[in-house]
Design a protein around this motif. Structure first.
Motif, mmCIF file in Angstrom:
data_model
loop_
_atom_site.group_PDB
_atom_site.id
_atom_site.type_symbol
_atom_site.label_atom_id
_atom_site.label_comp_id
_atom_site.label_asym_id
_atom_site.label_seq_id
_atom_site.Cartn_x
_atom_site.Cartn_y
_atom_site.Cartn_z
ATOM 1 N N LEU A 31 0.810 -1.232 -0.174
ATOM 2 C CA LEU A 31 0.128 -0.083 0.047
ATOM 3 C C LEU A 31 0.951 1.087 0.146
ATOM 4 O O LEU A 31 0.459 2.429 -0.805
ATOM 5 C CB LEU A 31 -1.020 0.076 1.296
ATOM 6 N N SER A 32 1.958 1.272 0.858
ATOM 7 C CA SER A 32 2.863 2.358 0.683
ATOM 8 C C SER A 32 3.634 2.617 -0.586
ATOM 9 O O SER A 32 3.639 3.826 -0.792
ATOM 10 C CB SER A 32 4.107 2.101 2.059
ATOM 11 N N LEU A 33 3.902 1.353 -1.185
ATOM 12 C CA LEU A 33 4.478 1.506 -2.714
ATOM 13 C C LEU A 33 3.457 2.149 -3.592
ATOM 14 O O LEU A 33 3.574 3.049 -4.520
ATOM 15 C CB LEU A 33 4.919 0.198 -3.277
ATOM 16 N N HIS A 34 2.259 1.621 -3.769
ATOM 17 C CA HIS A 34 1.231 1.822 -4.709
ATOM 18 C C HIS A 34 0.487 3.055 -4.637
ATOM 19 O O HIS A 34 -0.014 3.793 -5.469
ATOM 20 C CB HIS A 34 0.097 0.515 -4.874
ATOM 21 N N LYS A 35 0.227 3.680 -3.187
ATOM 22 C CA LYS A 35 -0.361 4.613 -2.779
ATOM 23 C C LYS A 35 -1.800 4.767 -3.493
ATOM 24 O O LYS A 35 -2.197 5.520 -4.317
ATOM 25 C CB LYS A 35 0.417 5.892 -3.111
ATOM 26 N N PRO A 36 -2.611 3.705 -3.282
ATOM 27 C CA PRO A 36 -3.929 3.639 -3.879
ATOM 28 C C PRO A 36 -4.747 4.987 -3.575
ATOM 29 O O PRO A 36 -4.760 5.489 -2.582
ATOM 30 C CB PRO A 36 -4.833 2.457 -3.574
ATOM 31 N N MET A 37 -5.486 5.549 -4.518
ATOM 32 C CA MET A 37 -6.463 6.639 -4.275
ATOM 33 C C MET A 37 -7.799 6.254 -3.851
ATOM 34 O O MET A 37 -8.689 7.182 -3.407
ATOM 35 C CB MET A 37 -6.621 7.379 -5.820
ATOM 36 N N SER A 38 -8.332 4.958 -3.708
ATOM 37 C CA SER A 38 -9.525 4.988 -3.119
ATOM 38 C C SER A 38 -9.724 3.294 -2.573
ATOM 39 O O SER A 38 -8.474 2.301 -2.918
ATOM 40 C CB SER A 38 -10.683 4.691 -4.395
ATOM 41 N N LEU A 39 -10.424 3.006 -1.998
ATOM 42 C CA LEU A 39 -10.500 1.753 -1.252
ATOM 43 C C LEU A 39 -10.592 0.648 -2.580
ATOM 44 O O LEU A 39 -10.471 -0.575 -2.324
ATOM 45 C CB LEU A 39 -11.825 1.432 -0.367
ATOM 46 N N ALA A 40 -11.213 0.850 -3.566
ATOM 47 C CA ALA A 40 -11.455 0.010 -4.680
ATOM 48 C C ALA A 40 -10.255 -0.394 -5.337
ATOM 49 O O ALA A 40 -9.852 -1.495 -5.407
ATOM 50 C CB ALA A 40 -12.259 0.743 -5.780
ATOM 51 N N GLU A 41 -9.033 0.800 -5.620
ATOM 52 C CA GLU A 41 -8.055 0.584 -6.087
ATOM 53 C C GLU A 41 -6.998 -0.338 -4.983
ATOM 54 O O GLU A 41 -6.262 -1.180 -5.384
ATOM 55 C CB GLU A 41 -7.168 1.735 -6.151
ATOM 56 N N ALA A 42 -7.168 -0.142 -3.710
ATOM 57 C CA ALA A 42 -6.624 -0.955 -2.632
ATOM 58 C C ALA A 42 -6.980 -2.277 -2.610
ATOM 59 O O ALA A 42 -5.996 -3.231 -2.564
ATOM 60 C CB ALA A 42 -6.716 -0.374 -1.149
ATOM 61 N N ALA A 43 -8.243 -2.650 -3.045
ATOM 62 C CA ALA A 43 -8.616 -3.994 -2.967
ATOM 63 C C ALA A 43 -8.217 -4.891 -3.954
ATOM 64 O O ALA A 43 -8.006 -6.118 -3.881
ATOM 65 C CB ALA A 43 -10.188 -4.023 -3.108
ATOM 66 N N LYS A 44 -7.727 -4.008 -5.087
ATOM 67 C CA LYS A 44 -7.077 -4.927 -6.166
ATOM 68 C C LYS A 44 -5.773 -5.141 -5.992
ATOM 69 O O LYS A 44 -5.109 -5.939 -7.055
ATOM 70 C CB LYS A 44 -7.250 -4.126 -7.543
ATOM 71 N N ILE A 45 -5.142 -4.669 -5.074
ATOM 72 C CA ILE A 45 -3.532 -4.917 -4.826
ATOM 73 C C ILE A 45 -3.403 -6.209 -4.172
ATOM 74 O O ILE A 45 -4.020 -6.723 -3.355
ATOM 75 C CB ILE A 45 -3.037 -3.977 -3.882
ATOM 76 N N SER A 46 -2.439 -7.158 -5.253
ATOM 77 C CA SER A 46 -2.589 -8.372 -4.438
ATOM 78 C C SER A 46 -1.733 -8.476 -3.207
ATOM 79 O O SER A 46 -0.946 -7.872 -2.813
ATOM 80 C CB SER A 46 -1.288 -9.073 -5.530
ATOM 81 N N GLY A 47 -2.099 -9.258 -2.199
ATOM 82 C CA GLY A 47 -1.881 -9.212 -0.861
ATOM 83 C C GLY A 47 -2.210 -8.297 0.285
ATOM 84 O O GLY A 47 -2.176 -8.417 1.555
ATOM 85 N N VAL A 48 -3.416 -7.744 -0.567
ATOM 86 C CA VAL A 48 -4.053 -6.802 0.656
ATOM 87 C C VAL A 48 -5.550 -7.541 0.755
ATOM 88 O O VAL A 48 -6.323 -7.609 0.101
ATOM 89 C CB VAL A 48 -4.317 -5.135 -0.050
ATOM 90 N N SER A 49 -5.726 -7.954 2.014
ATOM 91 C CA SER A 49 -7.052 -8.802 2.433
ATOM 92 C C SER A 49 -8.260 -7.963 2.757
ATOM 93 O O SER A 49 -7.970 -6.587 2.923
ATOM 94 C CB SER A 49 -6.659 -9.607 3.664
ATOM 95 N N PRO A 50 -9.214 -8.508 2.739
ATOM 96 C CA PRO A 50 -10.495 -7.895 3.252
ATOM 97 C C PRO A 50 -10.430 -7.236 4.582
ATOM 98 O O PRO A 50 -11.006 -6.086 4.771
ATOM 99 C CB PRO A 50 -11.722 -8.898 2.861
ATOM 100 N N SER A 51 -9.916 -7.901 5.453
ATOM 101 C CA SER A 51 -9.813 -7.335 6.878
ATOM 102 C C SER A 51 -8.693 -6.262 6.718
ATOM 103 O O SER A 51 -9.073 -5.265 7.657
ATOM 104 C CB SER A 51 -8.987 -8.426 7.637
ATOM 105 N N ASP A 52 -7.923 -6.081 6.025
ATOM 106 C CA ASP A 52 -6.833 -4.852 5.862
ATOM 107 C C ASP A 52 -7.561 -3.913 5.307
ATOM 108 O O ASP A 52 -7.391 -2.668 5.768
ATOM 109 C CB ASP A 52 -5.798 -5.332 4.570
#
Length: 623
Positions: A592-613
């Motif tokens: 997440l620190s590397l990709h800096k997603p702009m929304s929760l939807a973008e964060a959800a698509k990053i491999s290794g980011v779980s629903p609990s995260d």
């Protein structure tokens, strides 16, 4: 005469650079395109064709947004085919064989006519960067040119190396020098991570030296279409393409000589494309397949040169001759330019924002093969978006981000920046979860309003889109509200071996049947009379019928897109500190620190980011 400072400098004149420069200047930025050779602007380095599976959809999307690739393809086309017509409309993909020289000429002429765009021949060797903000470029000839933003579209030129057998030639393309300095600067001083990739091209041959009677002809469509929604160009003369197969003797000859291939003797470090492998790689990857298709494609209207698609190779010229002569029809072949492999630097695209701006260096954008993609279409799409966003940032306007449910362009960029790539990325329809929404026929409906809002689509062209939408709507309304009697439709249904009706039925219900094709509708007199009366074109009729026949699939994908939109509305601040949240997994914090997603939807698509995260992030955002 240079300006004191440009709004946007575009480095590279390939498909990405050409679209980037055109978009930036047409929106209103003072733009400079710098390329090492002004004679190779928009050149087709590999096969002389545009479009194909999912790629054709992207070219139509570029056109819908106000880009030029579709128009230039139409005006240089020598054959047009709609691929996958035997499948559902989500798979239909336009493809044009082009006149290679005319395509490049039209690109250069188009760019020269754009008012706020200057062209300059020189090689950029480094960037002017202060406090992690790009301020311009430095060139081989010693010039320093200032700008508010820079777009890198260097293609295969960064430390490019060409391989033909045991020959190694430093170059970004045959007879063109490589570019040194940029990779080293960005990696050493700013920590941008990079890798090596490999691609290749096939030999060009003299058509006079081959026997076409031994090949199967591939004709263009009887009623060829267009890529452009707005500037229609009727294709009156189409050239033939051909297909043949490599015999088993070629399989054995290649296998015997693999030791001489730079790909297999470790002379090439870069990773090659999975879905467009060289002829050597095919032999290893598909050991049980003793023959492989190759396509013989004309290079243009005024040349006898042919391109051997499917025969990409890094073998020596002598060995290329030996192999080709074993194929029926090529016994007396004359090679005009040998095939070759090329390896080059690319920067990991997960270091970019969805705007294609660097996460590390402000106002520095990347587009095309420098991001790890392969293909003219993927490059042009990125070029268009980078040109738009570089310009809009200069004018302090919100960026343009195409969502995954809006276009294949959105799928492409989202995949690159969230997942990254370790092999050349190529677009396929299978990469999209919204294939029925992202058809080639409705790209104007999906995207032209965006192009109009940002100033790339004219008033005249947006009226064309609105008029088409209205006609499609009226056509659907007619099918939904009117009925067919048994006497009117049963003779037709009998021929189609479809169930007869015993009472009046809505036209819509008849057209929804799987055995009734779009072409069949033209054989139903009552329907065709209404279509003729309202002057509905084939384009209008086709889109109306698709929306009726596939209504369930389309609505399902719309519902799925709405669910994702809810997550997109939850924005994450750019300076959000993930590393301080101990309840996030270590992997999630790093990515997440590397990709800096702009929304929760973008964060959800990053491999290794779980629903609990995601839940943890949501809690902290609300706090």
């Amino acid at each position: 005469m240079f300006l004191n400072i440009y709004d946007v400098i575009v480095v590279g004149g390939g498909h990405a650079g050409s679209e980037a420069a055109a978009a930036s200047a047409n929106i209103g930025s003072n733009t400079l395109l710098i390329t090492s050779n002004l004679q190779t602007i928009g050149v087709m380095s590999c096969n002389p064709a545009m479009g194909g599976i999912a790629k054709g959809q992207m070219i139509r999307e570029i056109d819908a947004l106000g880009g030029y690739s579709g128009i230039i393809t139409d005006y240089s086309s020598i054959q047009f085919r709609m691929l996958n017509k035997s499948k559902g409309p989500a798979m239909w993909s336009p493809r044009s064989q082009c006149d290679r020289k005319l395509f490049s000429f039209l690109w250069k002429r188009t760019l020269q006519k754009i008012k706020k765009l200057d062209l300059y021949q020189d090689t950029v060797t480094s960037l002017i960067i202060k406090k992690n903000r790009v301020l311009g470029v430095k060139t081989f000839l010693g010039k320093e040119i200032k700008s508010k933003s820079v777009i890198l579209t260097n293609g295969t030129f960064l430390n490019g190396k060409i391989h033909i057998g045991n020959k190694k030639i430093n170059g970004g393309r045959i007879k063109e020098k490589e570019v040194k300095g940029i990779t080293e600067q960005l990696n050493k001083y700013f920590g941008l991570k990079y890798g090596r990739m490999k691609t290749g091209t096939s030999p060009r041959i003299d058509g006079k030296s081959i026997n076409f009677n031994k090949f199967t002809i591939q004709y263009g469509d009887k009623n060829p279409g267009n890529f452009s929604f707005f500037k229609k160009k009727k294709l009156n003369k189409q050239l033939k393409c051909f297909i043949t197969y490599t015999p088993e003797i070629v399989y054995n000859l290649i296998k015997k000589n693999l030791v001489y291939s730079p790909i297999f003797n470790k002379h090439i470090e870069g990773i090659g494309p999975r879905y467009c492998p060289s002829i050597e790689e095919k032999i290893i990857r598909f050991p049980n397949q003793k023959r492989h298709p190759i396509f013989i494609e004309p290079e243009g209207l005024n040349t006898t040169e042919m391109y051997i698609n499917g025969f990409s190779t890094s073998f020596s010229k002598v060995l290329q001759y030996d192999i080709l002569k074993k194929i029926s029809g090529f016994e007396k072949v004359n090679i005009t330019q040998p095939g070759y492999a090329i390896e080059y630097d690319y920067f990991y695209p997960n270091q970019l924002k969805n705007t294609l701006e660097s996460n590390i260096i402000e106002n520095l954008f990347f587009a095309g093969q420098i991001n790890g993609t392969t293909g003219y279409e993927e490059a042009a799409a990125q070029g268009l978006i980078s040109g738009i966003n570089a310009c809009r940032k200069v004018f302090d306007k919100d960026p343009i981000i195409i969502k995954r449910n809006q276009g294949y362009i959105g799928v492409l960029i989202d995949d690159l920046v969230t997942k990254g790539t370790k092999e050349p990325y190529r677009m396929f329809t299978s990469r999209s979860e919204y294939r029925m929404l992202l058809r080639q026929d409705n790209a104007d409906e999906r995207l032209s309003h965006i192009g109009y809002r940002i100033g790339l689509v004219s008033n005249k062209n947006i009226k064309i889109v609105e008029n088409k939408k209205l006609k499609v709507k009226n056509c659907i309304f007619f099918f939904e509200k009117n009925y067919l009697t048994p006497n009117e439709i049963n003779p037709f249904l009998l021929k189609k071996k479809s169930s007869l009706i015993v009472s009046n039925k809505k036209i819509e219900s008849i057209l929804s049947r799987s055995e009734i094709s779009i072409e069949d509708v033209k054989n139903i007199p009552f329907i065709m009379n209404e279509i003729d009366k309202n002057d509905y074109s084939d384009e209008i009729l086709e889109q109306a019928l698709i929306k009726i026949k596939y209504k369930g699939y389309i609505h399902r994908e719309i519902d799925n897109a709405k669910k994702l939109l809810r997550l997109e509305k939850i924005k994450i601040p750019y300076n959000f500190s993930y590393k301080k949240i101990n309840s996030l997994s270590l992997e999630a914090r790093e990515k997440l620190s590397l990709h800096k997603p702009m929304s929760l939807a973008e964060a959800a698509k990053i491999s290794g980011v779980s629903p609990s995260d995601l839940n943890v992030i949501l809690i902290y955002i609300r706090k």
